[in-house]
Design an enzyme around this catalytic site. Structure first.
Site, PDB file in Angstrom:
ATOM      1  N   HIS A 331       0.831  -1.562  -0.446  1.00 59.66           N
ATOM      2  CA  HIS A 331      -0.316   0.551  -0.186  1.00 59.66           C
ATOM      3  C   HIS A 331       0.687   1.313  -0.108  1.00 59.66           C
ATOM      4  CE1 HIS A 331      -3.955  -1.711   0.283  1.00 59.66           C
ATOM      5  NE2 HIS A 331      -3.363  -2.429   0.810  1.00 59.66           N
ATOM      6  N   LYS A 525      -0.616  14.386   1.482  1.00 57.25           N
ATOM      7  CA  LYS A 525      -2.149  14.751   0.629  1.00 57.25           C
ATOM      8  C   LYS A 525      -1.318  16.004   0.302  1.00 57.25           C
ATOM      9  CE  LYS A 525      -3.597  10.190   3.271  1.00 57.25           C
ATOM     10  NZ  LYS A 525      -4.730   9.934   1.761  1.00 57.25           N
ATOM     11  N   LYS A 631     -14.919   7.708  -4.762  1.00 61.14           N
ATOM     12  CA  LYS A 631     -16.469   8.010  -4.238  1.00 61.14           C
ATOM     13  C   LYS A 631     -17.225   9.833  -5.189  1.00 61.14           C
ATOM     14  CE  LYS A 631     -14.580   5.834  -0.034  1.00 61.14           C
ATOM     15  NZ  LYS A 631     -13.861   6.211   1.681  1.00 61.14           N
TER      16      LYS A 631
END
Ligand SMILES: *Cc1c(COP(=O)(O)O)cnc(C)c1O
Length: 786
Positions: A331, A525, A631
């Site tokens: 990951h 991020k 999403k």
């Protein structure tokens, strides 16, 4: 499933348990009652599936985290009784939306745990025999509050009002041996209901306990304390989910957690197999185990240990079997996040497992010798080196298959962190681009859009076959359809505004653009980049350089690991920027910044359905896949993002012209970073300098904590073994602002923008976790329908 006489059964159950009518109960009591009723009805179907799974060739998904969220609505949806239950409850004087009060099961940190939950849902719907194994944490991920702009944390006592979707199966308890004593692993099973099938998978979460009856010598306090301490230490193992914060604290406990659930899963699978087949000789024909990241990798040497001890197998035979059974999903390519354990620690906690690790390392050495692998490569791949056990190396050496989670990530694995392994075993490497379940992330969270899609496609088969969405492409220029989409988006934005008003006490305008960044708070991020860009726009507006700016609401949601100092500083900074721009009369009607507290699955369901813009702005090469991006896409938002993780494939599927891609690519960064000097940028671009200087020039205040100064120095000078601005915020800021302005400009053409959103929905088929799971089943697990 249909529940006959639902009302009568519920009334009698409520009477029996609470001596009250359904409408007299609290939301949590009613939740327990309805869930209990459904569980009773489900029980025979579930039993049948459990037996079928045990007998079939099946896969087991081992994961430290399962971020399942709120179960009730989703379970009713998957059973096909969400609407009928709402009606039955209504007839009893209860609004089903009361269950909004029911807390999420937050047994995971973020993407990795949510992926595990989506995978179980998809396998169940595809009628595949997949079951999950993890830990039943007493406390899930902390609850986040915001005080004076800073994050606060409180314990997440999620079982406080009961846990009605679980079944405790004490008779299947497994005893786990640690050098300092035994611990019982007691299984709690959760049904994973397959949408539109009779297949019910099982999520088995282990709880750590000791045998209750220790000698209470009430007159001997020290003895009492000793027994109590022992019990407490054992129960500590499943007490709390680690908020992945790379700190030293609790290393031993974390290792114990990993061994605890891995060993319990291995014992459980072996016991079940032997009960049916009476032998271990064909175990690998019926079992495969997927290790979600390195946390369960200790299951591999544990399996070898058990079959050597109980079956008398030689190491070679045990290792061959293990290689057939185990597979590993990677990951992250970030070195600091690859798990390494101090050998002495493993030896101290689980000495027999450590012995197997040494045998594995010896097997590795002879294999390298046999293949004439040069010494420098062996040095990289060695399982144990300099007193440290490298879990990823054990995983790759001991597995059939290794996979990355998006195309770009798998390529990077092959060319960087696992390069030498790839050269040695190219046939082991696969890509499995992540996905999300459209049951929760569209059918449930956006019923309005779902209804429109079903109407246009003529049926709801997209709920189990998301590629059907491509059939919506023909409406991309149909104004009446686009208008209906716009109305639905507006309704979802209004609903989110109402929820934010209720939970945060902040008003936002549903007519403004909703630009949303929700994910764990991490430097890679780049939430700080987003905050910088907002400050940049703020000054542009104030200076009169920006006219015709469409009012925009910037929404952030993110939890920071409690010990991650800089991440917490970024939360404070976002909140200070919010204070500045929301109160300035020059900008408050154009810019609004909201940091929503306690971001979690049930909040995500509301946020993704309401978004116009999905912020996916990680430094290229750092986000393995991302699933939040999917999403948003599925709910009709455009991606404002870098060419990182699954963003690459999202742009490929929907067409780059329907996203807003910016920033340096992986290849560009490779060339840039060695000579990158962020100060050159601030010195040559006064606008950027002004924005970054806000951290230290008094524009905003960190309440005297010094954390803004720390952020500033990490950017300009470098900090904790990282080069200055390691994640290239300043380098990407200019192209990011340009892209942000481009979306804002495009948004003013309502229909053209809606068309882009629509094409994102049409192109989201690939990102169903049904597709991902079908690929795992075919290429890795080799399993078929139950
Ligand atoms: C989907 C999801 C994530 C993962 O989001 P990314 O943007 O992919 O990091 C994290 N937390 C929650 C609650 C989610 O639902």
């Amino acid at each position: 499933m249909k529940i006959e006489n639902f009302k009568e059964k519920l009334v009698s159950l409520c009477d029996k348990e609470y001596h009250a009518q359904p409408r007299e109960l609290t939301a949590n009591q009613l939740h327990c009652a309805v869930s209990k009723l459904v569980m009773e009805e489900l029980s025979p179907v579930w039993d049948k599936s459990r037996t079928a799974h045990d007998k079939a060739r099946k896969a087991s998904y081992l994961s430290m985290e399962f971020l399942v969220g709120r179960a009730i609505y989703n379970n009713l949806l998957c059973l096909g009784i969400l609407d009928s239950t709402a009606e039955e409850l209504k007839a009893l004087g209860v609004d089903i939306s009361e269950f909004e009060e029911v807390e999420d099961a937050a047994l995971g940190n973020g993407g990795l745990g949510r992926l595990a939950a989506c995978f179980l849902d998809s396998a169940a719907a595809l009628d595949l025999p997949l079951d999950g194994y993890g830990i039943r944490y007493k406390y899930g991920l902390f609850k986040q509050g915001i005080k004076d702009g800073f994050q606060t944390e409180t314990a997440d006592d999620w079982q406080r009002y009961g846990d009605p979707w679980s079944v405790r199966r004490e008779q299947e308890t497994v005893v786990i041996h640690f050098a300092d004593g035994d611990v019982n692993a007691v299984p709690y099973d959760y049904p994973v209901i397959g949408y539109g099938t009779e297949n019910v998978g099982t999520l088995r979460l282990w709880q750590a306990e000791t045998d209750d009856e220790f000698d209470f010598d009430l007159f001997n306090r020290s003895k009492f304390t000793e027994a109590g301490e022992k019990k407490r230490a054992a129960e500590d193992i499943s007490r709390v989910l680690y908020p992945n914060d790379e700190t030293e604290a609790g290393k031993i406990l974390r290792l114990k957690q990993e061994y605890f659930f891995s060993a319990a899963a291995v014992a459980d699978l072996i016991r079940k197999h032997k009960a049916i087949f009476g032998t271990m000789e064909n175990f690998a024909d019926y079992n495969c185990i997927q290790m979600n990241d390195t946390h369960p990798v200790i299951a591999l040497p544990e399996f070898i240990r058990v079959v050597m001890r109980d079956e008398g197998w030689k190491f070679d035979k045990a290792f061959e079997a293990a290689k057939k059974v185990f597979n590993y999903t990677n990951h992250t390519i970030m070195q600091e996040a690859l798990e390494k354990w101090d050998s002495r620690l493993i030896e101290r906690i689980v000495p027999e497992v450590y012995s197997v690790m040494i045998m594995l390392n010896e097997a590795f050495e002879s294999e390298m010798h046999r293949r004439n692998v040069p010494q420098d490569k062996r040095a990289v791949m060695r399982l144990i080196k300099n007193g440290t056990v490298h879990m990823a190396n054990i995983a790759v050496f001991g597995s059939s298959y290794v996979n990355g989670v998006a195309a770009i990530h798998t390529e990077l694995l092959k060319t960087t962190v696992l390069k030498d392994w790839y050269e040695l075993y190219p046939e082991r490497f696969q890509n499995k681009t992540n996905g999300i379940t459209q049951r929760r992330w569209l059918a449930l969270c956006n019923r309005e859009l779902s209804a429109l899609i079903t109407e246009l496609l003529g049926d709801d088969s997209w709920v189990t076959d998301l590629d059907k969405l491509s059939g919506l492409k023909k409406y991309a220029d149909d104004e009446s359809v686009l208008r209906r989409f716009i109305d639905i988006k507006h309704a979802k934005k209004q609903q989110l505004a109402d929820f934010i008003k209720k939970s945060e006490g902040i008003e936002i305008d549903p007519k403004s653009v909703y630009d949303i960044q929700i994910k764990r708070l991490h430097e890679y991020k780049r939430q700080l980049l987003n905050a910088f860009s907002i400050l940049y726009l703020y000054y542009e507006i104030k200076d009169g350089n920006l006219r015709d700016f469409t009012p925009t609401t910037f929404i952030f949601g993110a939890k920071s690991a409690p010990g991650y100092y800089r991440a917490k500083g970024i939360i404070k900074f976002i909140n200070e920027v919010a204070k500045l721009v929301n109160s300035d009369p020059d900008t408050k009607d154009l810019l609004r910044v909201v940091f929503v507290s306690n971001y979690r699955v049930s909040y995500a369901e509301k946020l993704v359905a309401a978004a116009d813009i999905s912020e996916q702005i990680s430094t290229a090469g750092t986000e393995a896949s991302g699933t939040g991006n999917m999403k948003f896409m599925l709910n009709g938002a455009v991606t404002l993002g870098t060419l990182d993780g699954a963003n690459v494939e999202i742009a490929e599927e929907a067409g780059a012209e329907n996203e807003y891609i910016f920033g340096a690519t992986v290849e560009e960064l490779e060339k840039i970073m060695p000579d990158y000097v962020p100060r050159d940028i601030t010195e040559s671009d006064p606008k950027i300098k002004r924005v970054v200087s806000a951290l230290i020039d008094g524009t905003v205040s960190d309440g005297g904590s010094g954390v803004f100064r720390e952020l500033y120095f990490a950017l300009m000078e470098g900090a904790s073994w990282h080069v200055p601005d390691h994640y290239y915020l300043l380098g990407d800021l200019d192209s990011y602002v340009k892209a942000k302005l481009a979306v804002n400009r495009d948004y003013s053409n309502e229909l053209a923008f809606a068309k882009k959103c629509w094409l994102n929905i049409c192109s989201a088929g690939k990102f169903s976790s049904d597709r991902t799971i079908a690929e795992y089943a075919k290429d890795i697990w080799h399993i078929g329908k139950v």
